[in-house]
Design a protein around this motif. Sequence first.
Motif, short mmCIF file in Angstrom:
data_model
loop_
_atom_site.label_atom_id
_atom_site.label_comp_id
_atom_site.label_asym_id
_atom_site.label_seq_id
_atom_site.Cartn_x
_atom_site.Cartn_y
_atom_site.Cartn_z
N TYR A 77 0.83 -1.20 0.00
CA TYR A 77 0.00 0.00 0.00
C TYR A 77 0.87 1.25 0.00
O TYR A 77 1.91 1.31 0.65
N GLN A 78 0.41 2.25 -0.73
CA GLN A 78 1.15 3.49 -0.87
C GLN A 78 0.17 4.63 -1.12
O GLN A 78 -1.02 4.39 -1.33
N LEU A 79 0.69 5.86 -1.08
CA LEU A 79 -0.13 7.03 -1.30
C LEU A 79 0.31 7.72 -2.59
O LEU A 79 1.50 7.79 -2.89
N ILE A 80 -0.66 8.23 -3.36
CA ILE A 80 -0.38 9.06 -4.53
C ILE A 80 -0.87 10.46 -4.21
O ILE A 80 -2.03 10.65 -3.85
N VAL A 81 0.02 11.44 -4.34
CA VAL A 81 -0.33 12.83 -4.03
C VAL A 81 -0.19 13.67 -5.29
O VAL A 81 0.60 13.36 -6.19
N SER A 82 -0.99 14.74 -5.37
CA SER A 82 -0.94 15.62 -6.53
C SER A 82 -0.11 16.85 -6.23
O SER A 82 -0.14 17.40 -5.13
N GLU A 83 0.63 17.31 -7.23
CA GLU A 83 1.42 18.53 -7.16
C GLU A 83 1.20 19.28 -8.47
O GLU A 83 1.80 18.94 -9.48
N GLY A 84 0.33 20.25 -8.44
CA GLY A 84 -0.04 20.92 -9.68
C GLY A 84 -0.81 19.96 -10.57
O GLY A 84 -1.82 19.38 -10.16
N ARG A 85 -0.33 19.78 -11.78
CA ARG A 85 -0.96 18.85 -12.72
C ARG A 85 -0.17 17.55 -12.83
O ARG A 85 -0.26 16.85 -13.83
N THR A 86 0.60 17.22 -11.81
CA THR A 86 1.35 15.97 -11.81
C THR A 86 1.00 15.16 -10.57
O THR A 86 0.54 15.70 -9.55
N LEU A 87 1.24 13.87 -10.65
CA LEU A 87 1.04 12.96 -9.53
C LEU A 87 2.37 12.31 -9.18
O LEU A 87 3.21 12.07 -10.05
N ARG A 88 2.57 12.04 -7.91
CA ARG A 88 3.77 11.32 -7.50
C ARG A 88 3.44 10.32 -6.40
O ARG A 88 2.48 10.50 -5.63
N ARG A 89 4.24 9.29 -6.33
CA ARG A 89 4.08 8.28 -5.30
C ARG A 89 4.82 8.73 -4.05
O ARG A 89 5.94 9.24 -4.12
N LEU A 90 4.19 8.57 -2.91
CA LEU A 90 4.78 9.04 -1.65
C LEU A 90 5.37 7.88 -0.88
O LEU A 90 4.66 6.96 -0.47
N GLY A 91 6.68 7.93 -0.69
CA GLY A 91 7.36 7.04 0.24
C GLY A 91 7.49 5.60 -0.22
O GLY A 91 7.26 5.24 -1.36
N THR A 92 7.89 4.77 0.73
CA THR A 92 8.11 3.36 0.49
C THR A 92 6.83 2.59 0.66
O THR A 92 6.11 2.77 1.65
N PRO A 93 6.50 1.70 -0.28
CA PRO A 93 5.26 0.91 -0.11
C PRO A 93 5.29 0.09 1.17
O PRO A 93 6.32 -0.42 1.57
N ARG A 94 4.13 -0.04 1.81
CA ARG A 94 4.00 -0.81 3.03
C ARG A 94 3.35 -2.14 2.70
O ARG A 94 2.19 -2.20 2.33
N CYS A 95 4.12 -3.21 2.80
CA CYS A 95 3.61 -4.53 2.47
C CYS A 95 2.95 -5.12 3.71
O CYS A 95 3.52 -5.10 4.81
N VAL A 96 1.73 -5.66 3.56
CA VAL A 96 1.02 -6.17 4.73
C VAL A 96 0.59 -7.62 4.55
O VAL A 96 0.01 -8.18 5.46
N PHE A 97 0.88 -8.22 3.40
CA PHE A 97 0.44 -9.60 3.20
C PHE A 97 1.61 -10.56 3.28
O PHE A 97 2.73 -10.18 3.01
#
Length: 297
Positions: free
Chosen positions: A277-297
């Motif tokens: 699981y990870q977060l996608i955040v918007s910056e203007g008209r672009t998107l970026r992935r935030l941080g290291t994915p957190r694996c839970v399975f």
Amino acid sequence: MMLARDALRESTTRTLLVGLLLSCTATAPTGDRPAEVPAPPVLPAASPAVEVPEAPTRASTVLFVSGKDGALVPVACHLGDALESDPERCLAGVAVGDEVASEGLLNAPGGQTATVLGRVVARTCEPAPALTVAVPATRWGRFQIWPAARSGAIRPLADHAPSDAERAQVLALIPAEARRIAVENASRYDPITAGRVDLDGDGRDEQLYSIDVASTFDAQEEGLPGGFVFDALAVRWSATGELALSLTFDGSIRIDRVTDLDHDGRAELLFMDAGRYQLIVSEGRTLRRLGTPRCVF
């Protein structure tokens, strides 16, 4: 005799006056030579400024995902003026006895709260700092949030039914090989899912398209190149009408939750990629992935 003595006295007096005049002329400042200015006194060096240590930063909101072992692994948090995903910094300030709220089970409203029992190291995938909580009886969803008063910040992604024209426009954005596989297998699966959410905070929803094209499941039967996978995220921005491919991924993704951790009116996307699981955040008209994915399975 008196005349000689008076003459001697007058000569001596004249000699002293001439010497005094010459002395004054030698030390007096002239137009060609400025008067000497005494040097300023040497002051002792100032002591270096004492650095004041910064106060510990306390997260204001923390988003968790519930692992298979029941521990809550931090996915991201609002810390100071920014969003980040460092697990130790995200957990700073979350104390034993605090309440954590769940989103509710299977999109159902009215999730429960649970009390934080302590810190652990979750080992469901890779070791990660996590929290244990008192196990609730029912309606415990996938995502949790601290403090519990922010429970409404986690919500399902609103649906959007794309038209045939929209589907064609989205497919035109992806590479030719992915487009060919998607078109040839259109009767077997739908490579495009869509939703709507306000990503730029202007009060109008953007159209969000998740593209999932794979050939592994039908490779032998259809003669397709085995192992081919293409996954991407496309956005049509409401302010301009522009449709653009924003992010590509290595594996199949799923986006079905959105949140707004920092109260800025711009939604963040929660996505799962191969169990992480990870977060996608918007910056203007672009998107970026935030941080290291957190694996839970």
